[in-house]
Design a protein around this motif. Structure first.
Motif, PDB file in Angstrom:
ATOM      1  N   ASP A   1       0.857  -1.197   0.000  1.00  0.00           N
ATOM      2  CA  ASP A   1       0.000   0.000   0.000  1.00  0.00           C
ATOM      3  C   ASP A   1       0.884   1.236   0.000  1.00  0.00           C
TER       4      ASP A   1
ATOM      5  N   GLU B   1       0.658   9.738   4.351  1.00  0.00           N
ATOM      6  CA  GLU B   1      -0.595   9.505   3.597  1.00  0.00           C
ATOM      7  C   GLU B   1      -1.606   8.826   4.504  1.00  0.00           C
ATOM      8  N   GLU B   2      -1.152   7.903   5.343  1.00  0.00           N
ATOM      9  CA  GLU B   2      -2.101   7.065   6.082  1.00  0.00           C
ATOM     10  C   GLU B   2      -2.848   7.812   7.190  1.00  0.00           C
TER      11      GLU B   2
ATOM     12  N   GLN C   1      -6.478  -2.534  -3.387  1.00  0.00           N
ATOM     13  CA  GLN C   1      -6.965  -2.634  -1.994  1.00  0.00           C
ATOM     14  C   GLN C   1      -8.400  -3.168  -1.944  1.00  0.00           C
TER      15      GLN C   1
ATOM     16  N   MET D   1     -14.500  11.073   1.680  1.00  0.00           N
ATOM     17  CA  MET D   1     -14.138  10.544   2.996  1.00  0.00           C
ATOM     18  C   MET D   1     -14.189  11.669   4.028  1.00  0.00           C
TER      19      MET D   1
ATOM     20  N   ARG E   1     -17.394   7.083   4.485  1.00  0.00           N
ATOM     21  CA  ARG E   1     -16.984   7.167   3.079  1.00  0.00           C
ATOM     22  C   ARG E   1     -18.200   6.855   2.198  1.00  0.00           C
TER      23      ARG E   1
ATOM     24  N   ALA F   1     -10.639   3.350  -1.595  1.00  0.00           N
ATOM     25  CA  ALA F   1      -9.608   3.885  -0.696  1.00  0.00           C
ATOM     26  C   ALA F   1      -9.248   5.301  -1.126  1.00  0.00           C
ATOM     27  N   GLY F   2      -8.785   6.083  -0.143  1.00  0.00           N
ATOM     28  CA  GLY F   2      -8.291   7.425  -0.446  1.00  0.00           C
ATOM     29  C   GLY F   2      -6.823   7.348  -0.838  1.00  0.00           C
TER      30      GLY F   2
ATOM     31  N   HIS G   1      -4.292  -2.853   4.343  1.00  0.00           N
ATOM     32  CA  HIS G   1      -4.309  -2.342   5.727  1.00  0.00           C
ATOM     33  C   HIS G   1      -4.277  -3.512   6.699  1.00  0.00           C
TER      34      HIS G   1
HETATM   35  O1  HGY Z   1      -7.486   5.241   4.188  1.00  0.00           O
HETATM   36  C1  HGY Z   1      -7.251   5.128   2.988  1.00  0.00           C
HETATM   37  O2  HGY Z   1      -8.158   5.021   2.192  1.00  0.00           O
HETATM   38  C2  HGY Z   1      -5.828   5.063   2.489  1.00  0.00           C
HETATM   39  O3  HGY Z   1      -5.493   3.730   2.208  1.00  0.00           O
HETATM   40  N1  HGY Z   1      -4.913   5.607   3.454  1.00  0.00           N
END
Ligand code: HGY
Ligand code: MN
Ligand code: MN
Length: 421
Positions: free
Chosen positions: A105, A139-140, A204, A224, A299, A367-368, A393
């Motif tokens: 990821d 990013e996370e 993902q 999100m 989301r 996913a973002g 994740h």
């Molecule tokens: O949370 C998300 O969607 C990305 O994987 N951080």
């Protein structure tokens, strides 16, 4: 193993990616923050994050790339183009992971970008535009909120001062952590320098693997929202305090958590509602919990649905306060709108996949990604590769060497096709 390149399939002169080299680099970088179960614990701006960045920066410097680091630690590795007046083509993703995350990821996107630089270098391919690979900080959002933070700073949504003081659960500030790992940069890197952004990422989700497809042509990322909720009750002695008059913050939180789940279930198929972060204070077996902090995440592809979910949350907060005699405060910490990517870039990715002889489909991202932030400041799109059983994740996140190579070949094709446009 030399990957039989797109060029050989369609007679173009696209340089070859090296599947074994890409796979080796993914294996090597995964040692930084490796967990015993085979995943990653590489939180943003941690020592392990610094080690992973150092690995990529060293490889880029070997290729003669110029390296810049901005105030948020976003790291840019640039290969010069032939036209100094042309804007650069930006490729990137992230190296930080969830607390018990997977090895691909974000990391796959950075390493595919490094393979792009390596391929261009060894084949002496001249591009008109400079090619720049970015590593986005945090990013996370697992250690410092919000998620997609470094990319949001780059896109001008926050100032460095606002973000560098953000603290983790131990009270450590992001700025101090970046300084400790040597990534508190001073370089000014602006989106005006770039013509477009391409991010390649694992899906993902299970769709590509289930449908035996090689490439996802991403058209949209769902919206999100994050809300940090504080619930204050009254601490007390568990042996003496009567049940009837308690103001137990954790019991109140449990009511709210069930309400959040119901808000998601009330939006069949597309609703996503989660409480994934919970801090109980004082978190002692013989003390009635006086305070709970939790993070609510919603989301959905439709902004209107997110608004309905938000209104339901506000109702649930009021009910919780009334029912349990607690004080409830809510602070929105992330509002990432539904993102439509740039249609001509989406078309380009689809054509590149076809040119490489890869099967593909258009799809949305649940996913973002950092690309959500980049889309606010330049033409942007994403490329997906499959991931095993859609698991992400999680420590058992997995991809195959062929999937990794397929994606990298399409990335090279996409970037060179865009460069030659
Ligand atoms: O949370 C998300 O969607 C990305 O994987 N951080
Ligand atoms: Mn990611
Ligand atoms: Mn992630």
């Amino acid at each position: 193993m030399r990957f039989p390149l797109c060029s050989q399939v369609v007679g173009m002169t696209t340089p070859q990616i090296d599947s074994a080299r890409l796979w080796k680099s993914l294996t090597e970088i995964s040692v930084f923050g490796a967990t015993p179960a085979g995943g990653l614990h590489r939180l943003a701006a941690s020592k392990e994050d610094g080690q992973a960045r150092d690995y990529v920066v060293a490889a880029a410097r070997e290729l003669g790339c110029a390296v810049r680091i901005d105030a948020l630690g976003n790291t840019f590795m640039r290969r010069a183009g032939s036209d100094a007046n042309a804007k650069a083509i930006l490729v990137g993703s992230h190296l930080d992971s969830q607390p018990l995350g997977g090895k691909y990821d974000g990391i796959y996107g950075v390493m595919a970008g490094l393979e792009l630089l390596r391929v261009l270098h060894e084949s002496r391919t001249e591009t008109k535009h400079a090619i720049e690979v970015a590593v986005w900080t945090n990013e996370e959002g697992a250690r410092f909120a919000p998620a997609m933070m470094g990319a949001a700073y780059f896109a001008g949504k926050f100032t460095a001062d606002e973000l560098l003081v953000r603290k983790d659960v131990d009270g450590v500030q992001l700025g101090n952590s970046l300084t400790e790992i040597g990534y508190a940069g001073i370089d000014i890197v602006s989106p005006v320098e770039h013509k477009a952004y391409f991010e390649i990422h694992i899906e993902q989700g299970p769709i590509l693997q289930d449908e035996n497809l090689q490439i996802g042509v991403v058209t949209l990322v769902q919206g999100m929202r994050w809300f940090r909720i504080g619930i204050s009750g009254q601490s007390g002695h568990t042996g003496t305090y009567p049940m009837e008059t308690r103001r137990d913050a954790l019991v109140a939180a449990s009511h709210l958590i069930k309400a959040v789940q119901q808000i998601g279930l009330d939006q069949p198929l597309t609703g996503r509602a989660t409480v994934g972060h919970l801090v109980v204070t004082p978190n002692s077996p013989n003390v009635i919990p006086g305070h709970v902090e939790l993070m609510v995440e919603f989301r959905n592809p439709e902004v209107a649905v997110l608004d309905v979910m938000t209104a339901s949350l506000n109702q649930a907060l009021k009910e919780t306060a009334d029912k349990y005699g607690v004080e409830v405060v809510s602070k929105q910490e992330l509002d990432s709108a539904t993102i439509d990517f740039t249609s001509e870039l989406i078309d380009l990715v689809e054509q590149a996949a076809s040119a490489c002889g890869k099967t593909s489909k258009r799809m949305i991202s649940g996913a973002g990604h950092d690309a959500c932030q980049l889309s606010a400041v330049m033409p942007t799109t994403m490329i997906f590769i499959p991931c095993d059983k859609g698991i992400s994740h999680a420590e058992n996140e997995a991809i195959t060497q062929d999937w990794a190579a397929d994606g990298a070949a399409v990335l090279v094709e996409t970037v060179l096709a865009f460069d030659s446009k």
